[in-house]
Design an enzyme around this catalytic site. Sequence first.
Site, PDB file in Angstrom:
ATOM      1  N   THR A 185       0.861  -1.184   0.000  1.00 19.35           N
ATOM      2  CA  THR A 185       0.000   0.000   0.000  1.00 19.35           C
ATOM      3  C   THR A 185       0.893   1.228   0.000  1.00 19.35           C
ATOM      4  OG1 THR A 185      -0.004   0.105   2.402  1.00 19.35           O
ATOM      5  CG2 THR A 185      -1.792  -1.091   1.368  1.00 19.35           C
ATOM      6  N   GLU A 330      -6.065  -3.493   0.202  1.00 16.34           N
ATOM      7  CA  GLU A 330      -6.340  -4.488   1.250  1.00 16.34           C
ATOM      8  C   GLU A 330      -7.567  -5.350   0.951  1.00 16.34           C
ATOM      9  OE1 GLU A 330      -5.315  -1.426   1.732  1.00 16.34           O
ATOM     10  OE2 GLU A 330      -4.174  -1.189   3.584  1.00 16.34           O
ATOM     11  N   LYS A 439     -12.668  18.959  10.623  1.00 14.71           N
ATOM     12  CA  LYS A 439     -13.449  19.004  11.860  1.00 14.71           C
ATOM     13  C   LYS A 439     -13.697  20.460  12.228  1.00 14.71           C
ATOM     14  CE  LYS A 439     -12.176  14.455  13.156  1.00 14.71           C
ATOM     15  NZ  LYS A 439     -11.029  13.639  13.408  1.00 14.71           N
ATOM     16  N   TRP A 444     -18.236  17.271  11.347  1.00 16.96           N
ATOM     17  CA  TRP A 444     -17.361  16.884  10.247  1.00 16.96           C
ATOM     18  C   TRP A 444     -17.852  17.467   8.929  1.00 16.96           C
ATOM     19  CZ3 TRP A 444     -16.192  10.900  10.907  1.00 16.96           C
ATOM     20  CH2 TRP A 444     -15.463  10.722  12.106  1.00 16.96           C
TER      21      TRP A 444
HETATM   22  P1  AMP Z   1      -5.452   2.041  -2.818  1.00 13.63           P
HETATM   23  O1  AMP Z   1      -5.217   1.004  -1.820  1.00 13.63           O
HETATM   24  O2  AMP Z   1      -4.206   2.733  -3.295  1.00 13.63           O
HETATM   25  O3  AMP Z   1      -6.289   1.542  -3.945  1.00 13.63           O
HETATM   26  O4  AMP Z   1      -6.283   3.212  -2.117  1.00 13.63           O
HETATM   27  C1  AMP Z   1      -7.513   2.940  -1.517  1.00 13.63           C
HETATM   28  C2  AMP Z   1      -8.166   4.218  -1.102  1.00 13.63           C
HETATM   29  O5  AMP Z   1      -8.531   5.007  -2.244  1.00 13.63           O
HETATM   30  C3  AMP Z   1      -9.465   4.012  -0.371  1.00 13.63           C
HETATM   31  O6  AMP Z   1      -9.266   3.652   0.968  1.00 13.63           O
HETATM   32  C4  AMP Z   1     -10.126   5.368  -0.550  1.00 13.63           C
HETATM   33  O7  AMP Z   1      -9.635   6.318   0.362  1.00 13.63           O
HETATM   34  C5  AMP Z   1      -9.696   5.764  -1.940  1.00 13.63           C
HETATM   35  N1  AMP Z   1     -10.762   5.439  -2.906  1.00 13.63           N
HETATM   36  C6  AMP Z   1     -10.866   4.360  -3.687  1.00 13.63           C
HETATM   37  N2  AMP Z   1     -11.995   4.410  -4.423  1.00 13.63           N
HETATM   38  C7  AMP Z   1     -12.635   5.555  -4.085  1.00 13.63           C
HETATM   39  C8  AMP Z   1     -13.869   6.171  -4.464  1.00 13.63           C
HETATM   40  N3  AMP Z   1     -14.666   5.635  -5.371  1.00 13.63           N
HETATM   41  N4  AMP Z   1     -14.206   7.334  -3.853  1.00 13.63           N
HETATM   42  C9  AMP Z   1     -13.396   7.909  -2.945  1.00 13.63           C
HETATM   43  N5  AMP Z   1     -12.232   7.377  -2.547  1.00 13.63           N
HETATM   44  C10 AMP Z   1     -11.852   6.215  -3.106  1.00 13.63           C
END
Ligand code: AMP
Length: 544
Positions: A185, A330, A439, A444
């Site tokens: 990640t 994840e 915040k 929020w």
């Molecule tokens: P990654 O592990 O790099 O794919 O990042 C995952 C994160 O991307 C998630 O926990 C979200 O914060 C963000 N994310 C993924 N899809 C979306 C979505 N459709 N809208 C908003 N945030 C998203």
Amino acid sequence: MFGSMQDWPLTCNKVLDHAARFHKNREIISRSVEGPITRQTYAQTRDRALALAKRLDRYGLRKGDRAATLAWNTVRHMEVWYGLTGIGAVYHTVNPRLFPEQISWIINHAEDRLLFVDLTFVPIVEQIIDQLPLIELVIILTDTGHMPKTSLANCVAYEDWLAESDSDFNWVDVDENDAAGMCYTSGTTGNPKGVVYSHRSNVLHAFQSSLPDMMNLSAKDRVLPVVPLFHANGWALAFSAPLNGATLVLPGALMDGESIYELLSTEKCTFSGAVPTVWLMLIQYMQRNDLYLPDLERVVIGGSACPRSMTKAFRDDYGVEVMHAWGMTELSPIGTICSMKPEYADLEGEAWLDIKETAGHPPFGVEMKIVDDENKELPWNGAAFGRLLVRGPCVTRSYYKLEGEQFVDEEGWFDTGDVATIDEWGYMQITDRSKDVIKSGGEWISSIDLENLAIGHPAVAEAAVIGVKHSKWDERPLLILMLSDEEEATRDEILAYMDGKIAKWWMPDDVVFVDEIPHTATGKIKKVALREQFKDYKLPSDPT
Ligand code: AMP
């Protein structure tokens, strides 16, 4: 008493076997890094993956050993995934857009033995190879004719290496819970953490994500994954496409609007998946050149929130359905996809867009809930927002080499780090990362909602909202905008455009214009960098 059914381990290579037997002529069309577009059937791909597995076995790679890839979406990269998993070894995709020090940290942490690399990334490897003591051999994904002059001591051309082998080989038996793949990640704080996918989670996830109310994949589809294999398991399309016998079209190194348009159009793709930035480039290219994509039916957009204006442009101007999706590394990675259930089937116009703005609902196999700061479950009313927790067979419970630490609670819930609402029918909408939520006076404010609204203004190319210190309210929103080329807008015009579309107290206290908004290696807005840049920003509304 046990059931009488057979124990048939869910392993990745059975997916390729199925495609090669029942969809043997279906092709994987691939833009090679060398330039030309290549075409190879699933049957041929299986033969080459078997030959690679045999070669890897002869080399001495064993079950559980890791091999890194620094590569684009090409058929060779897919062969490497299936060749490795075919002997029980583990593909480890590394994001080449990371800094060289991060790349070497990740490769060393995973203790990769081999490194498969595209021609494009050979210079990166040359730069860091001295920091990679465990890499025994670099395999350059090309043929002898295209081998570059390189300072790398131990390297071979992939095609030569493969030519020393043949497909007379059987996949090595593995347990379905054995590791198949790895992806780190891109954490914004601390070191990256390695998620380890099992054969079982990959196969189950391929089923889950291709169900009719999810990606709805079939053998009739022609699928173009723009999302790189090194982003969050490539949204698992390297498994779900062959599982359904869909044709795959792989874009290689070229992901600009023109190149993606060319492949979507000439290969008559029906389906594609990418982050919003890619679609923005494609739409702009099509608008400038008055082009259309009559064969394209649906696009999955995720990784960041899909702006409402994009869903609308796809629907109204191009007749394409946007399937907004949420997921994370994840989760293998798909968590939810937005398709219309019967409850919403009759919606039209703005009401339809309201639902499409959510990230949709999960497939069977992803459980979710939202909780407040005391871990109390919040109602599913589309308004209450709290921390999003998930669990299921394709959700990680820990990270590589951190197995001793606690990443899920005693009931198996994994905290996604996202903040979300869930409506009555289970449609989830991300309102923020928990550390990005603003915040204000104990309440929020969703930065994503504000960004989505601002981006609807015709002059705005990209928007980011961060919380800035405020002596009375603790934090207040600052809107940071990048305008489109040749467009102009003032602070007051932008605020007037937003006024009335959100609660008064959500209105940004100020607007700043920048030439560029910084992004992470996975294309997300780098809020940490923006917070640092604007840490001393004095809001006009702050009395002190
Ligand atoms: P990654 O592990 O790099 O794919 O990042 C995952 C994160 O991307 C998630 O926990 C979200 O914060 C963000 N994310 C993924 N899809 C979306 C979505 N459709 N809208 C908003 N945030 C998203």
